[in-house]
Structures are given as C-alpha cells and as structure tokens.
Design a protein around this motif. Structure first.
Motif, PDB file in Angstrom:
ATOM      1  N   PHE A 115       0.698  -1.105   0.138  1.00  0.00           N
ATOM      2  CA  PHE A 115      -0.024   0.049   0.053  1.00  0.00           C
ATOM      3  C   PHE A 115       0.842   1.468   0.245  1.00  0.00           C
ATOM      4  N   ALA A 116       2.197   1.318  -0.056  1.00  0.00           N
ATOM      5  CA  ALA A 116       2.973   2.320   0.174  1.00  0.00           C
ATOM      6  C   ALA A 116       4.279   1.876  -0.626  1.00  0.00           C
ATOM      7  N   PRO A 117       5.297   3.017  -1.360  1.00  0.00           N
ATOM      8  CA  PRO A 117       6.402   2.511  -1.786  1.00  0.00           C
ATOM      9  C   PRO A 117       7.213   2.061  -0.889  1.00  0.00           C
ATOM     10  N   PRO A 118       7.952   1.038  -1.311  1.00  0.00           N
ATOM     11  CA  PRO A 118       9.222   0.486  -0.229  1.00  0.00           C
ATOM     12  C   PRO A 118       9.916   1.747   0.472  1.00  0.00           C
ATOM     13  N   SER A 119      10.388   2.686  -0.063  1.00  0.00           N
ATOM     14  CA  SER A 119      11.123   3.785   0.293  1.00  0.00           C
ATOM     15  C   SER A 119      10.627   4.506   1.518  1.00  0.00           C
ATOM     16  N   TYR A 120       9.038   4.491   1.552  1.00  0.00           N
ATOM     17  CA  TYR A 120       8.483   5.128   2.833  1.00  0.00           C
ATOM     18  C   TYR A 120       8.730   4.483   3.908  1.00  0.00           C
ATOM     19  N   TYR A 121       9.231   3.090   3.955  1.00  0.00           N
ATOM     20  CA  TYR A 121       9.869   2.545   5.075  1.00  0.00           C
ATOM     21  C   TYR A 121      11.019   3.330   5.795  1.00  0.00           C
ATOM     22  N   LEU A 122      11.643   4.106   4.946  1.00  0.00           N
ATOM     23  CA  LEU A 122      12.804   4.836   5.563  1.00  0.00           C
ATOM     24  C   LEU A 122      12.460   6.342   5.902  1.00  0.00           C
ATOM     25  N   SER A 123      11.095   6.514   5.763  1.00  0.00           N
ATOM     26  CA  SER A 123      10.411   7.859   6.008  1.00  0.00           C
ATOM     27  C   SER A 123       9.222   7.861   6.701  1.00  0.00           C
ATOM     28  N   ILE A 124       8.015   8.094   6.024  1.00  0.00           N
ATOM     29  CA  ILE A 124       6.968   8.155   6.825  1.00  0.00           C
ATOM     30  C   ILE A 124       6.730   7.017   7.602  1.00  0.00           C
ATOM     31  N   LEU A 125       6.892   5.862   7.088  1.00  0.00           N
ATOM     32  CA  LEU A 125       6.333   4.464   7.877  1.00  0.00           C
ATOM     33  C   LEU A 125       7.804   4.124   8.536  1.00  0.00           C
ATOM     34  N   THR A 131       9.766   9.690  14.496  1.00  0.00           N
ATOM     35  CA  THR A 131      10.220  10.641  15.056  1.00  0.00           C
ATOM     36  C   THR A 131       9.289  12.084  15.112  1.00  0.00           C
ATOM     37  N   ALA A 132       8.527  12.278  14.063  1.00  0.00           N
ATOM     38  CA  ALA A 132       7.303  13.318  14.098  1.00  0.00           C
ATOM     39  C   ALA A 132       6.577  13.073  15.204  1.00  0.00           C
ATOM     40  N   TYR A 133       6.038  11.660  15.087  1.00  0.00           N
ATOM     41  CA  TYR A 133       4.864  11.296  15.808  1.00  0.00           C
ATOM     42  C   TYR A 133       5.228  11.290  17.368  1.00  0.00           C
ATOM     43  N   MET A 287       3.862   3.102  14.700  1.00  0.00           N
ATOM     44  CA  MET A 287       3.639   2.512  13.318  1.00  0.00           C
ATOM     45  C   MET A 287       2.196   2.259  12.866  1.00  0.00           C
ATOM     46  N   ALA A 288       1.274   1.843  13.928  1.00  0.00           N
ATOM     47  CA  ALA A 288      -0.123   1.457  13.501  1.00  0.00           C
ATOM     48  C   ALA A 288      -1.008   2.683  13.045  1.00  0.00           C
ATOM     49  N   GLN A 289      -0.483   3.682  14.046  1.00  0.00           N
ATOM     50  CA  GLN A 289      -1.126   4.862  13.801  1.00  0.00           C
ATOM     51  C   GLN A 289      -0.693   5.716  12.470  1.00  0.00           C
ATOM     52  N   LEU A 290       0.477   5.546  12.042  1.00  0.00           N
ATOM     53  CA  LEU A 290       1.041   6.278  10.842  1.00  0.00           C
ATOM     54  C   LEU A 290       0.371   5.483   9.692  1.00  0.00           C
ATOM     55  N   GLU A 291       0.552   4.024   9.847  1.00  0.00           N
ATOM     56  CA  GLU A 291      -0.224   3.196   8.727  1.00  0.00           C
ATOM     57  C   GLU A 291      -1.676   3.733   8.417  1.00  0.00           C
ATOM     58  N   GLU A 292      -2.258   3.685   9.612  1.00  0.00           N
ATOM     59  CA  GLU A 292      -3.708   4.023   9.269  1.00  0.00           C
ATOM     60  C   GLU A 292      -4.011   5.457   8.647  1.00  0.00           C
ATOM     61  N   TRP A 293      -3.092   6.338   9.281  1.00  0.00           N
ATOM     62  CA  TRP A 293      -3.314   7.939   8.624  1.00  0.00           C
ATOM     63  C   TRP A 293      -3.007   7.749   7.139  1.00  0.00           C
ATOM     64  N   VAL A 294      -1.934   7.014   6.823  1.00  0.00           N
ATOM     65  CA  VAL A 294      -1.252   6.931   5.421  1.00  0.00           C
ATOM     66  C   VAL A 294      -2.429   6.324   4.351  1.00  0.00           C
ATOM     67  N   LYS A 295      -3.185   5.387   5.107  1.00  0.00           N
ATOM     68  CA  LYS A 295      -4.198   4.595   4.357  1.00  0.00           C
ATOM     69  C   LYS A 295      -5.300   5.515   4.190  1.00  0.00           C
TER      70      LYS A 295
END
Length: 332
Positions: A115-125, A131-133, A287-295
C-alpha cells in the motif's frame, strides 16, 4: 563474489566534503546459519549522520574510520541460510552503505509494500514518521486551536509534524528555505502559512505577524537564529520538542546567541530534547497510527530520490544546503 561499500575515510572539520568518504571493493562472506544476503535498494540519508562522523560521546556510537557508514536501508533478500525470510522478500534495517549486504535475520524487519512505496519505510513509515509522531504527541501534546511552528518544515520530519498537528486541530506555520517549498507546504500538505527564512530580513517580526496569538508548540529541527526568533514569540506554557539543530552541525566553534533561559522561566516553557529510540517499546503503537493515517490519506509525503549508489556522499552533503524536499533517499 565482490561488492562495493562506502567507508568513513576521515573525520570532517566543519562541512564534510568528498574526502570524507571512500569507496572500497570487498569480498562478500559466506552465509552463516540465520543470515541472509541482501541487495540494497534504497538508502536513507539523514542529518544525524553528520554527528556520528565526530569522535564524540553521544546517543549513538561514532562511525569508525575505515569502516562502512551505517544507516536505514530497504533491501531485497537474494539468498538465505536457515531463516524465515525467502528470496524476493523486502526488509529494512540499520545496515552498511554497501551494494550487497550480509546480515543476521534478527537485525531485519520484513516490510509490506502493498500500500506504500518501499522507500516510505525509510521515511513516513519508518524513523522519520516515528520521530515526528512521538516528538509532537508525547512532548508537544497538541491541543485543538493551538499554534504550531515547525522549522525545517519542508524536510522529512517537518512535513509529517505539520500534518499530524493539523489532524489535531492546530494552526500550523512552516519555516523553510524557498518560496517553492512554502507553497508546497501550504498547497500539498495543508500548512496554514509559511516563512522563507532566506528572504525574510526580520524573522522575529515575521513570526509575530504569522502567529498573532503567539506560538504554543515549536518543533525545532534547525536551531540557530531561526529558533531564537521563534522563541521570542513563545507563549506561556508552550512546549518545544527539540529534534535537531542542523544549522549548527558543521560549526567548528560554539556560537553565541540569545540566552533563552529567562524566557523559559518567565513563560513556564518546556523544552525537551529527544531521541526516537527512547520510544522503541511504543513503536508498534506509532507505526499502527501512521499506517492508518497513510491509508486514510490523512498523511501525504514527498521524497527527493537520487539515482545511483555512487551518489550517496553527494546526497549527504546536499542536506546542509537544503537540497532535499521531504526525505532524501538514494536509489541504488
């Protein structure tokens, strides 16, 4: 079989340069039980790496001279010996800057790129999003109607901070280094306003104008004169998550600036530095919250992707001139 890696050739004094890095060809060792052979796909480039180039005690051990530089990497499994990972699986971990990598399975995390590009796991996911969260939620404690100012707002962490603050009903002002970045923050990421610090002669007045009710939360990624100006507009009982000081990382002498302690005392302000690893036991929650917001498309993101493993040193150096919008990633 050989591969190529990048090592720390010399400890920089001030701004790193090309001589800070060295490319080396090395032999890939045989796989032991519980190990996998990886092909690096995406490499994270982050400001904190500059601090690890110094031989000083810090929250992370310094990089060693003539040893590979380490950072976040997304990689593909090419071979495995007695592991649950299989050829073709995608994983992430703190790994060396090397084209091919042998790693213990226990140091890796399998990722879902459905559901997200692999590179997102170095950044938003990944570490960026966490860090932001945790910095904003646990230290900033945003409340509906408050004013949040984010420095380095067009960087990887800043973009996420601003959006999370908006989710919590805050008014958000971003500080960045170009008019294009300011327009992006407002148009794409929902910031309420922005200030280009490079073309603003009086930051203190500009922040006062942008934040007529003062600043309740200042998420500090840069330090220096920008932070001095924000703190001069800080409200009573404000919170300052202290995430980074990139404007000072290459200074060879300790700069003298305004003394902020009187403001901290008279305004009952909380300023707290933090390292995201402090919250490691709460990473699943974050991670669960970030994934939910991204979805739900409540969180959007952007990346600066540089092509070519050999561009890693140049990508690292460009962080200090504002060469990135969002997360800086090198694609092998």
């Amino acid at each position: 079989m050989k591969t190529q890696q990048i090592v720390l050739a010399a400890r920089p004094k001030g701004m790193p340069d090309a001589d800070t890095f060295r490319f080396e060809d090395i032999e890939i060792p045989d796989l032991q039980q519980g190990e996998v052979l990886l092909k690096g796909l995406y490499y994270s480039v982050d400001p904190y790496m500059r601090g690890r180039m110094n031989d000083k005690k810090s929250y992370s051990a310094p990089f060693e001279i003539d040893k590979p530089i380490f950072g976040g990497v997304v990689a593909e499994v090419e071979d495995a010996n007695g592991t649950d990972l299989e050829k073709g699986d995608l994983v992430t971990g703190m790994l060396p800057w090397s084209k091919k990598i042998v790693s213990a399975e226990k140091k890796l995390k399998k990722i879902d790129a459905s559901f997200a590009p692999p590179s997102y796991y170095l950044s938003i996911l990944g570490m960026t999003g966490l860090t932001a969260y945790f910095g904003l939620i646990h230290i900033g404690k945003p409340k509906d109607g408050e004013t949040v100012v984010v420095s380095g707002a067009a960087g990887a962490v800043g973009i996420v901070v601003g959006q999370i603050a908006k989710i919590h009903g805050c008014r958000v002002i971003g500080i960045a280094g170009s008019d294009e970045k300011i327009e992006m923050l407002k148009g794409k990421f929902g910031f309420d306003g922005g200030i280009n610090y490079k073309t603003t002669p009086d930051m203190k007045k500009a922040i006062a104008k942008a934040c007529p009710d003062g600043v309740d939360i200042y998420f500090d990624n840069v330090g220096g004169e920008v932070s001095d100006a924000v703190i001069s507009n800080i409200n009573f009982h404000a919170r300052i998550p202290l995430c980074g000081q990139i404007s000072l990382y290459n200074d060879t002498e300790i700069p003298t600036g305004p003394r902020v302690q009187p403001t901290m005392v008279t305004h009952s302000v909380l300023m707290q530095g933090f390292i995201v690893s402090k919250y490691s036991d709460q990473f699943p929650e974050g991670m669960a919250q970030l994934e939910e917001w991204v979805k739900e498309e409540k969180l959007k993101f952007t990346e600066t992707i540089i092509e070519g493993f050999d561009q890693l040193p140049e990508a690292m150096l460009s962080l200090f001139s504002g060469g990135n919008t969002g997360k800086m990633v090198v694609k092998a």
